[in-house]
Design a protein around this motif. Structure first.
Motif, PDB file in Angstrom:
ATOM      1  N   GLN A   7    -116.511 -93.898  31.752  1.00  0.00           N
ATOM      2  CA  GLN A   7    -116.505 -94.617  33.009  1.00  0.00           C
ATOM      3  C   GLN A   7    -117.709 -94.163  33.824  1.00  0.00           C
ATOM      4  O   GLN A   7    -118.348 -93.155  33.544  1.00  0.00           O
ATOM      5  N   GLU A   8    -118.000 -94.924  34.865  1.00  0.00           N
ATOM      6  CA  GLU A   8    -119.092 -94.547  35.747  1.00  0.00           C
ATOM      7  C   GLU A   8    -118.782 -93.177  36.347  1.00  0.00           C
ATOM      8  O   GLU A   8    -117.648 -92.846  36.676  1.00  0.00           O
ATOM      9  N   PRO A 206    -124.273 -92.436  21.539  1.00  0.00           N
ATOM     10  CA  PRO A 206    -123.551 -93.718  21.478  1.00  0.00           C
ATOM     11  C   PRO A 206    -122.409 -93.785  22.491  1.00  0.00           C
ATOM     12  O   PRO A 206    -122.132 -94.861  23.052  1.00  0.00           O
ATOM     13  N   HIS A 207    -121.756 -92.648  22.741  1.00  0.00           N
ATOM     14  CA  HIS A 207    -120.677 -92.605  23.724  1.00  0.00           C
ATOM     15  C   HIS A 207    -121.199 -92.960  25.117  1.00  0.00           C
ATOM     16  O   HIS A 207    -120.597 -93.764  25.840  1.00  0.00           O
ATOM     17  N   LEU A 208    -122.341 -92.391  25.485  1.00  0.00           N
ATOM     18  CA  LEU A 208    -122.889 -92.624  26.811  1.00  0.00           C
ATOM     19  C   LEU A 208    -123.535 -93.994  26.947  1.00  0.00           C
ATOM     20  O   LEU A 208    -123.700 -94.499  28.060  1.00  0.00           O
ATOM     21  N   GLY A 211    -121.587 -98.705  24.135  1.00  0.00           N
ATOM     22  CA  GLY A 211    -121.726 -99.802  23.183  1.00  0.00           C
ATOM     23  C   GLY A 211    -122.993-100.604  23.369  1.00  0.00           C
ATOM     24  O   GLY A 211    -123.024-101.799  23.043  1.00  0.00           O
ATOM     25  N   GLY A 212    -124.040 -99.949  23.881  1.00  0.00           N
ATOM     26  CA  GLY A 212    -125.307-100.634  24.086  1.00  0.00           C
ATOM     27  C   GLY A 212    -125.434-101.326  25.420  1.00  0.00           C
ATOM     28  O   GLY A 212    -126.450-101.980  25.698  1.00  0.00           O
ATOM     29  N   ARG A 213    -124.430-101.195  26.293  1.00  0.00           N
ATOM     30  CA  ARG A 213    -124.466-101.886  27.584  1.00  0.00           C
ATOM     31  C   ARG A 213    -125.259-101.115  28.637  1.00  0.00           C
ATOM     32  O   ARG A 213    -125.640-101.694  29.654  1.00  0.00           O
ATOM     33  N   SER A 214    -125.459 -99.819  28.435  1.00  0.00           N
ATOM     34  CA  SER A 214    -126.254 -99.033  29.378  1.00  0.00           C
ATOM     35  C   SER A 214    -127.720 -99.065  28.982  1.00  0.00           C
ATOM     36  O   SER A 214    -128.050 -99.107  27.789  1.00  0.00           O
ATOM     37  N   GLU A 218    -130.751 -95.042  31.716  1.00  0.00           N
ATOM     38  CA  GLU A 218    -129.441 -94.580  32.183  1.00  0.00           C
ATOM     39  C   GLU A 218    -128.814 -93.622  31.176  1.00  0.00           C
ATOM     40  O   GLU A 218    -128.222 -92.599  31.554  1.00  0.00           O
ATOM     41  N   VAL A 219    -128.929 -93.943  29.886  1.00  0.00           N
ATOM     42  CA  VAL A 219    -128.398 -93.051  28.855  1.00  0.00           C
ATOM     43  C   VAL A 219    -129.107 -91.704  28.902  1.00  0.00           C
ATOM     44  O   VAL A 219    -128.462 -90.647  28.820  1.00  0.00           O
TER      45      VAL A 219
END
Length: 385
Positions: A7-8, A206-208, A211-214, A218-219
């Motif tokens: 989560q954020e 990959p966790h951070l 799923g490729g949305r960040s 940001e990662v």
């Protein structure tokens, strides 16, 4: 193993989880051994330990982050066969003939004063427990980062505060600061944290990324923040363990096994009943690290040897079956295998991390000659020094 989607604002939780993934058998045992031998020179030993067991692993996390958590791409610049060989050694160091069975031996040491169970029987039981916890998707980050890690930190904090406040002064030692700096440096190698950093990065990034949305920036921001939290907690833990051992070492009976040392110190500080809390927290810390390592190595078996076949169950069963067998060598027996390998390998890994960072940030192409030269230097140092 599937990880719970973060989560954020989860940098703290991710940092605590990363610390828990690192904090296994070697991270408990070797700072104690370094402090016991260093005595009044503990600060010099800690300087070496902080370099090899905090700074270098943080370097590894930064390097693998720049490759998006892709360990194959990280190693590929060495060439096909050298990269495959190094990947095998890295995986084995954290898998069923390295860190995993070391964790089992320390868990056994933590329960041995309270339960009369042999190491062979215990290793089978614990590996079955790890299999049950790791074979199905779990919310591992929440378990590690929100529940078990704060429990471990609170227990260690209590042990440190009481022990350092009431403990005797460390005794003078014959050897000078340079000797104990080197001992701390070598002790940090034995924690296996640099090799762990490269493998744990394949889980954390990959966790951070959600799923490729960040975004990539940001990662990286989250990864650097989580890594900084984990590195800080590791350093605080090493300082506490090292000084506890330097203070209480003279009170511990000679000849005690390495894996029993923390329990012996906990008895000195908290008494027989209070030490149960400390050893229980150690058991849980080792268990969570074992789950992480088993997940990483079983994925390596599935992709590299089974070519994606067999699902998650078969490679996990193979990993933990080999771990149960290897654990019967005991902590000292396992380190007789890995001690020389780590002394030879670590300089080349450090050079590889530095050059891969330089490649990503400054397009530096050079890699093979310096890495192989560092490997030769490590081999020569082990043989002649």
């Amino acid at each position: 193993m599937a990880l719970e989607e973060p989560q954020e604002g989860s940098i703290w939780a991710s940092g605590l989880a990363l610390f828990s993934m690192f904090f296994g058998a070697g991270n408990l045992v070797f700072p104690l051994l370094v402090g016991k031998n260093a005595g009044a020179e503990s600060s010099s030993a800690l300087a070496g330990l902080s370099l090899s067991a905090v700074a270098f692993p943080f370097l590894g996390l930064a390097a693998i982050m720049l490759y998006g958590g892709d360990l194959k791409a990280f190693l590929a610049r060495l060439g096909k066969w050298p990269s495959a060989a190094l990947l095998f050694v890295l995986a084995m160091s954290q898998g069923p003939i390295g860190a995993c069975p070391r964790l089992v031996t320390l868990m056994h040491a933590s329960v041995k004063p309270y339960f009369d169970v042999s190491l062979p029987i215990f290793s089978v039981f614990v590996c079955a427990l790890v299999f049950f916890l790791a074979v199905r998707p779990t919310r591992m980050m929440k378990l590690l980062g929100v529940i078990l890690t704060p429990l471990l930190l609170a227990t260690l904090g209590l042990l440190f505060c009481l022990g350092l406040y009431h403990g005797p002064q460390p005794l003078p030692v014959v050897e000078g600061a340079a000797h104990h700096f080197k001992q701390g440096l070598q002790g940090g190698y034995q924690t296996l944290d640099l090799t762990a950093a490269l493998l744990f990065g394949t889980l954390m990034i990959p966790h951070l990324s959600r799923g490729g949305r960040s975004s990539e920036s940001e990662v990286r921001r989250k990864m650097l923040g989580a890594s900084g939290i984990a590195a800080g907690l590791l350093m605080v833990s090493y300082v506490g363990l090292c000084y506890l051992s330097a203070s209480y070492g003279p009170l511990i009976p000679s000849g005690i096994a390495d894996v029993d040392y923390l329990h012996a110190i906990a008895v000195q500080i908290l008494g027989p009943s209070g030490s149960l809390i400390a050893t229980g927290a150690v058991f849980l810390a080792c268990l969570t690290t074992a789950i992480s390592l088993a997940a990483v190595f079983s994925e390596y078996i599935r992709t590299e040897f089974l070519k994606g076949k067999g699902g998650t169950t078969l490679p996990l069963a193979l990993t933990l079956g080999a771990t149960a067998l290897m654990a019967n060598l005991g902590f000292a027996g396992i380190m007789k295998i890995w001690g020389p390998i780590l002394e030879i390998l670590y300089p080349s890994l450090i050079v590889l991390c530095l050059l891969n960072i330089a490649n990503r940030l400054f397009a530096v192409k050079t890699v093979k000659a310096p890495v192989f030269a560092a490997l030769a230097f490590g081999s020569a140092s082990f043989i002649f020094l």
